[in-house]
Design a protein around this motif. Structure first.
Motif, PDB file in Angstrom:
ATOM      1  N   ALA A  47       0.708  -1.246  -0.397  1.00 26.79           N
ATOM      2  CA  ALA A  47      -0.173  -0.027   0.177  1.00 26.79           C
ATOM      3  C   ALA A  47       1.376   1.024   0.244  1.00 26.79           C
ATOM      4  O   ALA A  47       0.539   2.409   0.099  1.00 26.79           O
ATOM      5  N   SER A  48       2.121   1.426  -0.233  1.00 28.35           N
ATOM      6  CA  SER A  48       2.799   2.296  -1.243  1.00 28.35           C
ATOM      7  C   SER A  48       3.384   2.721  -2.136  1.00 28.35           C
ATOM      8  O   SER A  48       3.587   1.991  -3.095  1.00 28.35           O
ATOM      9  N   VAL A  49       3.589   3.971  -1.561  1.00 31.18           N
ATOM     10  CA  VAL A  49       4.166   4.522  -3.814  1.00 31.18           C
ATOM     11  C   VAL A  49       5.292   5.635  -2.827  1.00 31.18           C
ATOM     12  O   VAL A  49       5.641   5.960  -2.326  1.00 31.18           O
ATOM     13  N   ASP A  50       6.432   4.789  -3.823  1.00 32.79           N
ATOM     14  CA  ASP A  50       7.505   5.816  -3.559  1.00 32.79           C
ATOM     15  C   ASP A  50       7.817   6.806  -4.521  1.00 32.79           C
ATOM     16  O   ASP A  50       7.342   7.252  -6.319  1.00 32.79           O
ATOM     17  N   VAL A  51       8.483   8.067  -4.198  1.00 27.77           N
ATOM     18  CA  VAL A  51       8.536   9.171  -4.951  1.00 27.77           C
ATOM     19  C   VAL A  51      10.193   9.848  -4.686  1.00 27.77           C
ATOM     20  O   VAL A  51      10.417   9.816  -4.023  1.00 27.77           O
ATOM     21  N   PRO A  52      10.350   9.468  -5.965  1.00 32.05           N
ATOM     22  CA  PRO A  52      11.770   9.356  -6.766  1.00 32.05           C
ATOM     23  C   PRO A  52      12.558  10.371  -5.698  1.00 32.05           C
ATOM     24  O   PRO A  52      11.148  11.761  -5.552  1.00 32.05           O
ATOM     25  N   GLU A  53      13.728  10.464  -6.655  1.00 26.71           N
ATOM     26  CA  GLU A  53      14.384  11.810  -5.796  1.00 26.71           C
ATOM     27  C   GLU A  53      14.091  12.828  -6.431  1.00 26.71           C
ATOM     28  O   GLU A  53      13.471  13.513  -8.232  1.00 26.71           O
ATOM     29  N   ILE A  54      13.726  14.396  -6.098  1.00 28.09           N
ATOM     30  CA  ILE A  54      13.142  15.699  -6.100  1.00 28.09           C
ATOM     31  C   ILE A  54      14.421  16.481  -5.625  1.00 28.09           C
ATOM     32  O   ILE A  54      14.643  16.507  -4.776  1.00 28.09           O
ATOM     33  N   THR A  55      14.103  17.322  -6.716  1.00 24.94           N
ATOM     34  CA  THR A  55      15.649  18.805  -6.108  1.00 24.94           C
ATOM     35  C   THR A  55      15.502  19.934  -6.211  1.00 24.94           C
ATOM     36  O   THR A  55      14.812  20.085  -7.562  1.00 24.94           O
ATOM     37  N   THR A  56      15.278  20.330  -5.524  1.00 26.93           N
ATOM     38  CA  THR A  56      15.017  22.142  -5.174  1.00 26.93           C
ATOM     39  C   THR A  56      15.351  22.620  -4.332  1.00 26.93           C
ATOM     40  O   THR A  56      16.238  22.665  -3.252  1.00 26.93           O
ATOM     41  N   ASN A  57      14.760  24.524  -4.748  1.00 27.17           N
ATOM     42  CA  ASN A  57      15.639  25.046  -4.169  1.00 27.17           C
ATOM     43  C   ASN A  57      14.330  25.447  -2.662  1.00 27.17           C
ATOM     44  O   ASN A  57      13.654  25.572  -2.753  1.00 27.17           O
ATOM     45  N   LEU A  58      15.575  25.427  -1.659  1.00 29.50           N
ATOM     46  CA  LEU A  58      14.658  26.553  -0.263  1.00 29.50           C
ATOM     47  C   LEU A  58      14.489  27.625  -0.124  1.00 29.50           C
ATOM     48  O   LEU A  58      15.210  28.331  -1.402  1.00 29.50           O
ATOM     49  N   ALA A  59      14.196  28.452   0.592  1.00 31.26           N
ATOM     50  CA  ALA A  59      13.437  29.249   0.977  1.00 31.26           C
ATOM     51  C   ALA A  59      15.101  30.546   0.991  1.00 31.26           C
ATOM     52  O   ALA A  59      15.015  31.270   0.549  1.00 31.26           O
ATOM     53  N   GLY A  60      15.756  29.786   1.406  1.00 28.33           N
ATOM     54  CA  GLY A  60      17.184  30.604   1.448  1.00 28.33           C
ATOM     55  C   GLY A  60      18.009  30.374  -0.331  1.00 28.33           C
ATOM     56  O   GLY A  60      17.751  29.697  -0.616  1.00 28.33           O
ATOM     57  N   GLU A  61      19.348  30.865   0.157  1.00 24.34           N
ATOM     58  CA  GLU A  61      20.244  29.930  -1.100  1.00 24.34           C
ATOM     59  C   GLU A  61      20.370  28.336  -1.207  1.00 24.34           C
ATOM     60  O   GLU A  61      20.849  28.369  -2.147  1.00 24.34           O
ATOM     61  N   ASP A  62      19.635  28.235  -0.015  1.00 28.79           N
ATOM     62  CA  ASP A  62      20.081  26.246   0.015  1.00 28.79           C
ATOM     63  C   ASP A  62      19.303  25.545  -0.794  1.00 28.79           C
ATOM     64  O   ASP A  62      17.650  26.180  -1.141  1.00 28.79           O
ATOM     65  N   PHE A  63      19.678  24.208  -1.601  1.00 35.54           N
ATOM     66  CA  PHE A  63      19.153  23.395  -1.967  1.00 35.54           C
ATOM     67  C   PHE A  63      18.836  22.191  -1.766  1.00 35.54           C
ATOM     68  O   PHE A  63      19.545  21.267  -0.430  1.00 35.54           O
ATOM     69  N   ILE A  64      17.937  21.429  -1.739  1.00 38.28           N
ATOM     70  CA  ILE A  64      17.933  19.812  -0.938  1.00 38.28           C
ATOM     71  C   ILE A  64      17.791  18.754  -2.107  1.00 38.28           C
ATOM     72  O   ILE A  64      16.344  19.546  -3.141  1.00 38.28           O
ATOM     73  N   LYS A  65      17.997  17.843  -1.925  1.00 37.27           N
ATOM     74  CA  LYS A  65      17.752  16.623  -3.214  1.00 37.27           C
ATOM     75  C   LYS A  65      16.996  15.794  -1.866  1.00 37.27           C
ATOM     76  O   LYS A  65      17.539  15.012  -0.715  1.00 37.27           O
ATOM     77  N   ILE A  66      16.169  15.056  -2.135  1.00 39.22           N
ATOM     78  CA  ILE A  66      15.271  14.482  -0.887  1.00 39.22           C
ATOM     79  C   ILE A  66      14.450  13.288  -1.762  1.00 39.22           C
ATOM     80  O   ILE A  66      13.244  13.781  -2.953  1.00 39.22           O
ATOM     81  N   SER A  67      13.719  12.049  -1.052  1.00 38.53           N
ATOM     82  CA  SER A  67      12.952  11.170  -1.685  1.00 38.53           C
ATOM     83  C   SER A  67      12.208  10.815  -0.856  1.00 38.53           C
ATOM     84  O   SER A  67      12.902  10.719   0.335  1.00 38.53           O
ATOM     85  N   PHE A  68      10.653  10.365  -0.576  1.00 45.03           N
ATOM     86  CA  PHE A  68       9.965   9.501  -0.248  1.00 45.03           C
ATOM     87  C   PHE A  68       9.506   8.533  -0.504  1.00 45.03           C
ATOM     88  O   PHE A  68       9.434   7.796  -1.461  1.00 45.03           O
ATOM     89  N   LYS A  69       9.156   7.659   0.694  1.00 41.62           N
ATOM     90  CA  LYS A  69       7.846   6.508   0.879  1.00 41.62           C
ATOM     91  C   LYS A  69       6.811   6.833   1.526  1.00 41.62           C
ATOM     92  O   LYS A  69       6.801   7.399   3.036  1.00 41.62           O
ATOM     93  N   ILE A  70       5.632   6.787   0.762  1.00 39.66           N
ATOM     94  CA  ILE A  70       4.412   7.367   1.153  1.00 39.66           C
ATOM     95  C   ILE A  70       3.590   6.008   1.128  1.00 39.66           C
ATOM     96  O   ILE A  70       2.658   5.362   0.121  1.00 39.66           O
ATOM     97  N   GLN A  71       3.144   6.112   3.134  1.00 41.63           N
ATOM     98  CA  GLN A  71       1.799   4.719   3.333  1.00 41.63           C
ATOM     99  C   GLN A  71       0.843   5.309   3.256  1.00 41.63           C
ATOM    100  O   GLN A  71      -0.012   6.096   3.673  1.00 41.63           O
ATOM    101  N   THR A  72      -0.678   4.330   2.003  1.00 43.59           N
ATOM    102  CA  THR A  72      -1.848   4.323   2.343  1.00 43.59           C
ATOM    103  C   THR A  72      -2.310   3.697   2.639  1.00 43.59           C
ATOM    104  O   THR A  72      -1.557   2.366   4.064  1.00 43.59           O
ATOM    105  N   ASP A  73      -3.862   3.393   3.604  1.00 46.85           N
ATOM    106  CA  ASP A  73      -4.534   2.820   3.663  1.00 46.85           C
ATOM    107  C   ASP A  73      -5.043   1.569   3.089  1.00 46.85           C
ATOM    108  O   ASP A  73      -5.663   0.627   3.612  1.00 46.85           O
TER     109      ASP A  73
END
Length: 141
Positions: A47-73
């Motif tokens: 019941a889970s979905v993978d969200v592949p790596e996302i690279t984006t800017n944050l509010a400051g001058e920093d950026f982030i590479k992040i990925s997720f697993k989302i569990q549904t019911d």
């Protein structure tokens, strides 16, 4: 004097009946299997979905590479979430664009971010609900 004894007996009977009722309710729930059952890891993965790596800017001058697993019911909710992947990515990018690097540092920051995403993504769902959002990779720069 008789009124006091009668009042005391009635009070004792009411307390006894309440206690017996509470014990009976606990016993019935215990033996009928109504307690909250946690899903197995296989059920979680189904019941889970993978969200592949996302690279984006944050509010400051920093950026982030992040990925997720989302569990549904449920499997139906998973199917719906897979179809809504573009909306999920949009929510993630919008939320990250409002965050500073300090907001995402440490366990507390990441946990709050996961909870925020859970609520926002759950608002999209029609066929089920989001149980948990897990950060599976995170690189702040």
């Amino acid at each position: 004097m008789k009124n006091n004894k009668l009042l005391m007996i009635m009070l004792i009977l009411i307390v006894a009946i309440t206690l017996v009722g509470a014990v009976a309710a606990v016993v019935v729930l215990k033996f009928t299997g109504q307690e909250d059952k946690k899903p197995t890891i296989d059920e979680v993965l189904e019941a889970s979905v993978d969200v592949p790596e996302i690279t984006t800017n944050l509010a400051g001058e920093d950026f982030i590479k992040i990925s997720f697993k989302i569990q549904t019911d449920s499997k139906k909710a998973k199917e719906e979430l897979e179809k809504r992947d573009f909306q999920v990515k949009n929510i993630i990018i919008e939320e990250l664009s409002e965050k500073k690097a300090e907001d995402l540092k440490g366990k507390e920051g990441k946990t709050k971010f996961e909870e925020d995403l859970k609520m926002k993504i759950d608002g999209l769902m029609q066929e089920g609900k989001i149980e948990q959002v897990y950060i599976t990779e995170c690189l702040l720069q």
